[in-house]
Motif scaffolding. Sequence first.
Motif, PDB file in Angstrom:
ATOM      1  N   GLY A 156      63.940  52.698   1.844  1.00 28.83           N
ATOM      2  CA  GLY A 156      65.358  52.901   1.610  1.00 28.83           C
ATOM      3  C   GLY A 156      66.171  52.498   2.822  1.00 28.83           C
ATOM      4  N   GLU A 189      68.936  49.951  -1.346  1.00 27.97           N
ATOM      5  CA  GLU A 189      70.033  50.787  -0.872  1.00 27.97           C
ATOM      6  C   GLU A 189      69.907  52.182  -1.468  1.00 27.97           C
ATOM      7  OE1 GLU A 189      73.898  49.105   0.316  1.00 27.97           O
ATOM      8  OE2 GLU A 189      74.620  50.197  -1.450  1.00 27.97           O
ATOM      9  N   SER A 190      70.089  53.183  -0.605  1.00 25.38           N
ATOM     10  CA  SER A 190      69.942  54.564  -1.009  1.00 25.38           C
ATOM     11  C   SER A 190      71.180  55.349  -0.611  1.00 25.38           C
ATOM     12  CB  SER A 190      68.705  55.175  -0.326  1.00 25.38           C
ATOM     13  OG  SER A 190      68.627  56.555  -0.591  1.00 25.38           O
ATOM     14  N   SER A 191      71.599  56.259  -1.470  1.00 29.69           N
ATOM     15  CA  SER A 191      72.737  57.114  -1.129  1.00 29.69           C
ATOM     16  C   SER A 191      72.313  58.243  -0.194  1.00 29.69           C
ATOM     17  CB  SER A 191      73.372  57.680  -2.398  1.00 29.69           C
ATOM     18  OG  SER A 191      72.416  58.444  -3.106  1.00 29.69           O
ATOM     19  N   GLN A 192      71.004  58.487  -0.090  1.00 31.81           N
ATOM     20  CA  GLN A 192      70.477  59.487   0.824  1.00 31.81           C
ATOM     21  C   GLN A 192      70.107  58.824   2.142  1.00 31.81           C
ATOM     22  OE1 GLN A 192      67.246  61.610  -0.969  1.00 31.81           O
ATOM     23  NE2 GLN A 192      68.271  61.772  -2.928  1.00 31.81           N
ATOM     24  N   LYS A 193      70.189  59.565   3.238  1.00 30.21           N
ATOM     25  CA  LYS A 193      69.800  59.017   4.537  1.00 30.21           C
ATOM     26  C   LYS A 193      68.297  58.765   4.508  1.00 30.21           C
ATOM     27  CE  LYS A 193      69.955  59.614   9.493  1.00 30.21           C
ATOM     28  NZ  LYS A 193      69.908  58.212   9.702  1.00 30.21           N
ATOM     29  N   PRO A 194      67.890  57.507   4.740  1.00 29.99           N
ATOM     30  CA  PRO A 194      66.458  57.197   4.693  1.00 29.99           C
ATOM     31  C   PRO A 194      65.695  57.860   5.841  1.00 29.99           C
ATOM     32  CG  PRO A 194      67.797  55.192   4.606  1.00 29.99           C
ATOM     33  CD  PRO A 194      68.706  56.326   4.952  1.00 29.99           C
ATOM     34  N   THR A 195      64.509  58.330   5.537  1.00 33.54           N
ATOM     35  CA  THR A 195      63.607  58.833   6.564  1.00 33.54           C
ATOM     36  C   THR A 195      62.994  57.628   7.262  1.00 33.54           C
ATOM     37  OG1 THR A 195      63.098  60.788   5.252  1.00 33.54           O
ATOM     38  CG2 THR A 195      61.527  60.197   6.996  1.00 33.54           C
ATOM     39  N   SER A 221      70.474  52.507   4.232  1.00 37.14           N
ATOM     40  CA  SER A 221      71.771  53.099   3.932  1.00 37.14           C
ATOM     41  C   SER A 221      72.812  52.061   3.521  1.00 37.14           C
ATOM     42  CB  SER A 221      72.273  53.915   5.120  1.00 37.14           C
ATOM     43  OG  SER A 221      72.377  53.101   6.263  1.00 37.14           O
ATOM     44  N   ASP A 274      68.823  51.683  10.433  1.00 40.63           N
ATOM     45  CA  ASP A 274      68.546  53.022   9.907  1.00 40.63           C
ATOM     46  C   ASP A 274      67.520  53.787  10.739  1.00 40.63           C
ATOM     47  OD1 ASP A 274      70.164  53.373   7.466  1.00 40.63           O
ATOM     48  OD2 ASP A 274      69.097  51.567   6.807  1.00 40.63           O
TER      49      ASP A 274
END
Length: 122
Positions: free
Chosen positions: A8, A52-58, A10, A109
């Motif tokens: 993922g 693309e992810s709406s959550q902060k990627p780890t 951001s 990220d």
Amino acid sequence: MFDHIGIGVSNLNVSQSFFLPSLLPLGVGLAMEGPGSIGLGRNGKPSLWLTESSQKPTPVHIAITAQTRAEVDAFYAAALAAGGRDHGAPGLRPHYHANYYAAFVLDPDGHNIEAVCHQPVL
């Protein structure tokens, strides 16, 4: 073992602007595009998918094979020029093995992207 992996991000546009020039010295380019994602790889085969992810990627660690130490050096320079942050300059890591030559860069990220060559200097 892996055919491909996905991570993922951001902001896909920002990540694409980082990854494409950074991985070019390793022979990796844009292989496919999908809705909200891109596939990067060699010879048109996607091996690394950025979505693309709406959550902060780890943050994850990804090591990409380089054929030569010069490719590792070129990756490092290109990644820094594309906005990456130094996480380990090119050099030998003999604690892994005698010919482990690698460089590490953090992407936008915080993913730890490594280029590694296992070949001795010829």
